[in-house]
Design a protein around this motif. Sequence first.
Motif, PDB file in Angstrom:
ATOM      1  N   UNK A 663       0.847  -1.185   0.000  1.00 46.56           N
ATOM      2  CA  UNK A 663       0.000   0.000   0.000  1.00 46.56           C
ATOM      3  C   UNK A 663       0.886   1.238   0.000  1.00 46.56           C
ATOM      4  N   UNK A 664       0.250   2.385   0.017  1.00 48.20           N
ATOM      5  CA  UNK A 664       0.973   3.661  -0.016  1.00 48.20           C
ATOM      6  C   UNK A 664       0.144   4.683   0.740  1.00 48.20           C
ATOM      7  N   UNK A 665       0.734   5.831   0.996  1.00 48.04           N
ATOM      8  CA  UNK A 665      -0.013   6.951   1.560  1.00 48.04           C
ATOM      9  C   UNK A 665      -0.832   7.582   0.441  1.00 48.04           C
ATOM     10  N   UNK A 666      -2.114   7.259   0.383  1.00 38.33           N
ATOM     11  CA  UNK A 666      -2.968   7.890  -0.619  1.00 38.33           C
ATOM     12  C   UNK A 666      -2.961   9.400  -0.375  1.00 38.33           C
ATOM     13  N   UNK A 667      -2.637  10.138  -1.411  1.00 41.19           N
ATOM     14  CA  UNK A 667      -2.487  11.582  -1.292  1.00 41.19           C
ATOM     15  C   UNK A 667      -1.062  12.019  -1.056  1.00 41.19           C
ATOM     16  N   UNK A 668      -0.163  11.055  -0.777  1.00 38.35           N
ATOM     17  CA  UNK A 668       1.225  11.406  -0.478  1.00 38.35           C
ATOM     18  C   UNK A 668       1.370  11.865   0.959  1.00 38.35           C
ATOM     19  N   UNK A 669       2.528  11.613   1.553  1.00 38.63           N
ATOM     20  CA  UNK A 669       2.710  11.927   2.969  1.00 38.63           C
ATOM     21  C   UNK A 669       3.004  13.405   3.215  1.00 38.63           C
ATOM     22  N   UNK A 670       4.064  13.922   2.608  1.00 35.78           N
ATOM     23  CA  UNK A 670       4.535  15.276   2.911  1.00 35.78           C
ATOM     24  C   UNK A 670       4.019  16.254   1.866  1.00 35.78           C
ATOM     25  N   UNK A 692      -7.649  11.598  -7.609  1.00 38.81           N
ATOM     26  CA  UNK A 692      -6.981  10.665  -8.523  1.00 38.81           C
ATOM     27  C   UNK A 692      -6.199   9.607  -7.740  1.00 38.81           C
ATOM     28  N   UNK A 693      -5.560  10.012  -6.673  1.00 35.25           N
ATOM     29  CA  UNK A 693      -4.769   9.078  -5.879  1.00 35.25           C
ATOM     30  C   UNK A 693      -5.686   8.072  -5.186  1.00 35.25           C
ATOM     31  N   UNK A 694      -6.840   8.565  -4.740  1.00 36.57           N
ATOM     32  CA  UNK A 694      -7.823   7.717  -4.086  1.00 36.57           C
ATOM     33  C   UNK A 694      -8.357   6.663  -5.049  1.00 36.57           C
ATOM     34  N   UNK A 695      -8.604   7.066  -6.293  1.00 35.83           N
ATOM     35  CA  UNK A 695      -9.065   6.120  -7.316  1.00 35.83           C
ATOM     36  C   UNK A 695      -8.040   5.001  -7.506  1.00 35.83           C
ATOM     37  N   UNK A 696      -6.774   5.374  -7.601  1.00 35.54           N
ATOM     38  CA  UNK A 696      -5.671   4.426  -7.718  1.00 35.54           C
ATOM     39  C   UNK A 696      -5.626   3.509  -6.495  1.00 35.54           C
ATOM     40  N   UNK A 697      -5.688   4.099  -5.309  1.00 38.25           N
ATOM     41  CA  UNK A 697      -5.560   3.333  -4.065  1.00 38.25           C
ATOM     42  C   UNK A 697      -6.654   2.310  -3.849  1.00 38.25           C
ATOM     43  N   UNK A 698      -7.845   2.560  -4.400  1.00 37.08           N
ATOM     44  CA  UNK A 698      -8.951   1.615  -4.231  1.00 37.08           C
ATOM     45  C   UNK A 698      -8.658   0.279  -4.906  1.00 37.08           C
ATOM     46  N   UNK A 699      -7.720   0.263  -5.838  1.00 38.44           N
ATOM     47  CA  UNK A 699      -7.368  -0.963  -6.556  1.00 38.44           C
ATOM     48  C   UNK A 699      -5.939  -1.397  -6.239  1.00 38.44           C
ATOM     49  N   UNK A 726     -17.639  13.081  -4.117  1.00 37.86           N
ATOM     50  CA  UNK A 726     -18.482  12.089  -4.770  1.00 37.86           C
ATOM     51  C   UNK A 726     -17.659  10.940  -5.328  1.00 37.86           C
ATOM     52  N   UNK A 727     -16.532  11.286  -5.965  1.00 32.78           N
ATOM     53  CA  UNK A 727     -15.691  10.255  -6.555  1.00 32.78           C
ATOM     54  C   UNK A 727     -15.035   9.392  -5.488  1.00 32.78           C
ATOM     55  N   UNK A 728     -14.492  10.021  -4.452  1.00 33.57           N
ATOM     56  CA  UNK A 728     -13.836   9.236  -3.407  1.00 33.57           C
ATOM     57  C   UNK A 728     -14.815   8.304  -2.710  1.00 33.57           C
ATOM     58  N   UNK A 729     -16.017   8.784  -2.457  1.00 33.63           N
ATOM     59  CA  UNK A 729     -17.026   7.927  -1.833  1.00 33.63           C
ATOM     60  C   UNK A 729     -17.415   6.790  -2.774  1.00 33.63           C
ATOM     61  N   UNK A 730     -17.516   7.082  -4.066  1.00 35.86           N
ATOM     62  CA  UNK A 730     -17.863   6.044  -5.042  1.00 35.86           C
ATOM     63  C   UNK A 730     -16.845   4.907  -5.007  1.00 35.86           C
ATOM     64  N   UNK A 731     -15.555   5.249  -5.003  1.00 35.76           N
ATOM     65  CA  UNK A 731     -14.531   4.200  -5.047  1.00 35.76           C
ATOM     66  C   UNK A 731     -14.403   3.470  -3.716  1.00 35.76           C
ATOM     67  N   UNK A 732     -14.688   4.150  -2.626  1.00 30.63           N
ATOM     68  CA  UNK A 732     -14.732   3.459  -1.334  1.00 30.63           C
ATOM     69  C   UNK A 732     -15.859   2.430  -1.341  1.00 30.63           C
ATOM     70  N   UNK A 733     -17.028   2.823  -1.792  1.00 26.47           N
ATOM     71  CA  UNK A 733     -18.159   1.892  -1.850  1.00 26.47           C
ATOM     72  C   UNK A 733     -17.902   0.759  -2.850  1.00 26.47           C
TER      73      UNK A 733
END
Length: 952
Positions: A663-670, A692-699, A726-733
């Motif tokens: 895994x990674x820090x979605x959104x980047x750490x620093x 965009x990072x959240x979309x990547x992280x969901x997979x 809306x997008x982040x919630x969509x990919x979480x669901x």
Amino acid sequence: MYKLANYFFTVVFLSFIFISTNTSAQTFTKTGDGVIVYPNQNYSGNVQAVKLQAVSDKIVRVEASATNGFENKSLIVLNNALTQKTNFTVEEANDFVQLKTSALQVSVNKQTGAVSFYDLNGKAIVQEKQTDSRSLVPAVFNGEPFYNIRQTFTTTPDDALYGLGQHQDGIVNYRNNQVYLFQNNTEVAVPLLVSSKNYGILWDNASLTTVGDIRPYQNLSALQLFSKDNELGWLTASYFNNKNNTTADFIKAESVIDYAFLNDTKQRLPSNFNIANGKIVWEGSVSSDIPGDHNFRFTYAGYFKVWIDGKLLVDRWRQAWNPGAVVLHQQFDAGKKYAIKIEWMPDGGESYVSAKYLPPIPAEQINDYSFSSEAGKQLDYYFIYGNNADDIIAGYRTLTGKATIAPQWAMGFWQSRERYKTQDEILSTVDEFRKRKIPLDNIVLDWNYWEQDKWGSQEFDKSRFPNADSMINVLHNKYNTHFMISVWPKFYEGIPSYNDFKKHGWLYTRNIADSQRDWIAQGYVSTFYDAFNADARKGFWDLLNDKLYKKGVDAWWMDASEPDILSNVNSTKRKEQMTPFALGSSAGYLNAYPLENAKGIYEGQRATNPDKRVFILTRSAFAGSQRYGAATWSGDISSTWPNMKDQIAAGINFSLSGIPYWTMDIGGFATEQRYQNPQDENLVEWREMNTRWYQFGAFCPLFRVHGQFPFREIYNIAPEGSPAYTSMLYYDKLRYRLMPYIYSLSGWSYVKDYTIMRGLIMDFANDNAIKNIDDEYMFGPSFLINPVYTYKATERKVYLPNGQGWYDLYSGKYFNGGQTINADAPYEKMPVFVKEGSIVPFGVDLQYTNEKPQDKITLFVYAGKDAQFDLYEDEGTNYNYEQGKYSIIPIQYNEQTKTLTIGKREGNFNGMLAKRSFNIVWVTKEKGVALNFDEKEKTVSYKGNAVSVKMN
């Protein structure tokens, strides 16, 4: 004179007798599991004996010793992996001794000791280089004898090389590149190389190791340098004490840029340069009389740009305390000058920059690659052969241990930030998730929950966490949320746990002797425990158990596990810090620290509570980490678009290194200053980048958000109703809808030695177009994932691998494979394609993984080719699967008969559903179906026996 001549004649004659004997009469000895060959030391790189051991039909161990004896100790390989009985034959033929199994032929040159690997038809797979193949050069570290070890292989032009852990250079195929194996924040050393030709090499060495093109990087001065005024011998370095000024404060002639490690800038930059607010620009030209591919490697912290021949090729930012790296390959014509400009704004008081260079690889070495280790008792590696990359990973796990199955909740969503400072912040965050119906399974407490001066106590600061036991209980019972906590192997001098570990001799004491202070407040003197000491590992677990585990902690975040005793030091300093070292000299073993650190927690928790799965998130890893329930994240990366892209290749190669959970820090750490209280365009960009990072992280294998301020909760990034929210919630669901698919992948990682995040080489090895693709991957057998890593992009190029068609996940539209398309990528959606011939199980809507039983599963069948999916299920949190208590429902689709068969369930476990329903949705070339979970064309009831359904 006669006596002297006679003496030399005698020496020459005896030498001739020795060589003749060594290459004929005493050539080899057959052993119970292989053969030992005795080459001529004059031609073998100081090797007296080469041993082949048939570990299995497809795995052969190769050892080379400077004596006639062999060391059999290994931190990497489990002893029981070598107890299998394998049938083999040994034959002598001309200049070679050959070992043959049912799958391999391995030959050793009797004079040089060079080893070659062939399939049963005699076709070469890969060979040790036939001349100057290896070397063992005596070396001493801390008074202990070792050898510097090198082994060179020769392959074919079509070979591509992967794995080797996790690195941040954005490269997926390491052919003709250099990989340095040294554990560091964001860099993970795993000495497993995987080839596109279906072989792997597990290099059994835990010292500092260079792989690939092992020539040492040189300073820029190895090139012809010209100043801005065309003067030969240097670049023009302009120093600006105010980065916003256009006139330099002073100018110097410089031919070396090398401020790579801690204190380099303090010791070597001009004293009159204001590093806190300044800028340096190096300008001029470079030239070489050698034409071809020139390799540049830059490390940087702060703002960094590189132009070559007027083109901006690098434009990066990195937090000052943790440098990044970027590699450029540039084609140069012989004797031609190329303008170069390098701009560096440190953006902090202790910052880093370096520029290194390698000339083109000589033509006679273009098909070579090497392993070079600083310290070892002997040369030792395992050759693993297979039909595909999955076979290589399976062979690696045969040697180093099965991957445990992550607890089911760990495959859900994790919320984290640096950091929740109080108990109330933890509880209020989870409460907000539940109120907003944002799916969540795990909340993470980062460092500094202890009193400021008590790092290593593992005790909560009661002024901020007055009732930690109660907090964890509320998380479990009210919010159905798991709790992970950060535990460093670090101790402040003088606290009770430090004194206890010191008394037992369990600490590295050099940092204490140096009075080295950390970065907290005025700074505290600290050190780490020696994880190579078995008693120290037990002591560390006992401390965690007493202070944390008994309170109900579910999982361990093992930060700084490199060990990062002091950040961004060079390797010499790291080895010095790891003193005293239980195994002797740290030089021979330092890269294995994260393995031993995880081992102590894993074995400790399993002994304390055998019924609960151990789950560890560690910032570093080593070969074998998968056997200790350890996942890895990519460390303290920066919140930038280029760094997001770099994580794609990093995750692919880490997964190809045999460890399935990444895994990674979605959104980047620093974060850059402009994002810390973003306004206007910076706020727009911050939200889009996180989306965009959240979309990547969901997979990704694990779905985890973390980072410094701004806060990283969905609702703190963007308001409800916005495109980002809306997008982040969509990919979480969507992640939770995919839980039957995702948890099956986790189960397969144990049952089938499967890899969840899959470089394209794993599934499309016959498609030459995919070997260098560094921004696409498969998530399981079905999904082609294509992260969007460019600001304001609304489309991106996607290569659809050849040999099958592809369906757009969202619309069901069909595309032919073997082509590059401009895929739609609107703000809210990342391009995802489903492979033709896929069965994808979607489950019920969930707020957490065990909220409801998966009694209604929707099977999307992507027709056009035969398909299969094994639905894996078990109890989710214990180790009963190791005793076979799990079930698999085999689901198959036959394209010719247009029939889907949900097969007879195999196996059982406590709590298994007796019956469920399957909704069937058919997606075909002629009839694309949008992703809609209310869609169903046929519903069947399933009670464990086979049932078949025909397409209408």
